[in-house]
Design an enzyme around this catalytic site. Structure first.
Site, PDB file in Angstrom:
ATOM      1  N   GLU A 102       0.803  -1.223   0.000  1.00  0.00           N
ATOM      2  CA  GLU A 102       0.000   0.000   0.000  1.00  0.00           C
ATOM      3  C   GLU A 102       0.840   1.279   0.000  1.00  0.00           C
ATOM      4  OE1 GLU A 102      -3.030   0.591  -0.554  1.00  0.00           O
ATOM      5  OE2 GLU A 102      -3.992  -1.358  -0.369  1.00  0.00           O
ATOM      6  N   ASN A 136      -7.408   9.485  -5.277  1.00  0.00           N
ATOM      7  CA  ASN A 136      -8.085   8.509  -6.131  1.00  0.00           C
ATOM      8  C   ASN A 136      -8.890   9.201  -7.222  1.00  0.00           C
ATOM      9  OD1 ASN A 136      -7.434   6.060  -4.517  1.00  0.00           O
ATOM     10  ND2 ASN A 136      -8.592   7.178  -2.961  1.00  0.00           N
ATOM     11  N   ASP A 158     -11.957   9.055  -7.833  1.00  0.00           N
ATOM     12  CA  ASP A 158     -13.252   9.586  -7.381  1.00  0.00           C
ATOM     13  C   ASP A 158     -13.124  10.830  -6.510  1.00  0.00           C
ATOM     14  OD1 ASP A 158     -12.341   8.629  -4.954  1.00  0.00           O
ATOM     15  OD2 ASP A 158     -13.972   7.207  -4.631  1.00  0.00           O
ATOM     16  N   SER A 204     -11.545  11.059  -3.646  1.00  0.00           N
ATOM     17  CA  SER A 204     -11.180  10.741  -2.260  1.00  0.00           C
ATOM     18  C   SER A 204      -9.667  10.560  -2.175  1.00  0.00           C
ATOM     19  CB  SER A 204     -11.898   9.465  -1.799  1.00  0.00           C
ATOM     20  OG  SER A 204     -11.419   8.337  -2.503  1.00  0.00           O
ATOM     21  N   ASP A 261      -6.304   8.489  -0.060  1.00  0.00           N
ATOM     22  CA  ASP A 261      -5.853   7.389   0.790  1.00  0.00           C
ATOM     23  C   ASP A 261      -4.710   7.893   1.666  1.00  0.00           C
ATOM     24  OD1 ASP A 261      -7.646   5.647  -0.409  1.00  0.00           O
ATOM     25  OD2 ASP A 261      -6.191   4.997  -1.907  1.00  0.00           O
ATOM     26  N   ASN A 317      -8.828   5.077   3.297  1.00  0.00           N
ATOM     27  CA  ASN A 317      -9.601   5.920   2.385  1.00  0.00           C
ATOM     28  C   ASN A 317     -10.532   6.915   3.093  1.00  0.00           C
ATOM     29  OD1 ASN A 317     -12.390   6.035   0.631  1.00  0.00           O
ATOM     30  ND2 ASN A 317     -10.546   6.237  -0.612  1.00  0.00           N
TER      31      ASN A 317
END
Ligand SMILES: *[C@@H]1O[C@H](CO)[C@@H](O)[C@H](O)[C@H]1NC(C)=O
Length: 148
Positions: free
Chosen positions: A54, A65, A67, A69, A71, A78
């Protein structure tokens, strides 16, 4: 003496908040202290593999991201579901500020990760863990690490 040392360590952690990685074995030690070995059936190897795929052990990693959002942190938690970064709608299931997840002591990151892994799907909630760690030989992740 101890107080001075503690202050030194603390200030190092505070100053370098911008770009902070942790070693594999240092992370293993913290995860062990926080009782994550065996937590919900996942070993320290799973947690180390997760952190590697990750964030490459980057505590301060923030990734946007498609969309909109973000991380956050070593486990790339998220903002749409788990923490609030006040940039877009968040369910904020972990009831925390996303910035706290970047704290080098990892208290919030681990607290929220525990909540995620306790839910339906466990570590499969992390697509990269499912893709790169699930069902693989993971025992080498702890190679050379001392927990005590
Ligand atoms: C860690 O993440 C931060 C924020 O995303 C980034 O600026 C930094 O370059 C990363 N550090 C490393 C060593 O990749």
């Amino acid at each position: 003496m101890n107080t001075v040392l503690l202050f030194f360590v603390a200030s190092c952690l505070l100053v370098s908040n911008g770009d902070m990685t942790i070693s594999r074995c240092e992370l293993a030690k913290i995860l062990h202290q926080e009782d994550l070995d065996g937590f919900e059936g996942y070993s320290l190897n799973d947690w180390l593999c997760l952190a590697f795929v990750e964030s490459n052990f980057n505590i301060s990693k923030v990734h946007e991201n498609a969309d909109g959002s973000f991380d956050y942190g070593i486990f790339q938690i998220n903002s749409h579901y788990w923490c609030n970064d006040y940039q877009s709608h968040s369910e904020n299931f972990c009831h925390m500020d996303c910035r706290d997840i970047l704290d080098p002591r990892l208290i919030s990151a681990i607290k929220c990760a525990k909540k995620i892994v306790t839910g339906l799907g466990g570590m499969k909630n992390w697509a990269k863990w499912k893709l790169h760690c699930l069902g693989r030989t993971l025992s080498y992740w702890m190679t050379g690490c001392q927990l005590g």
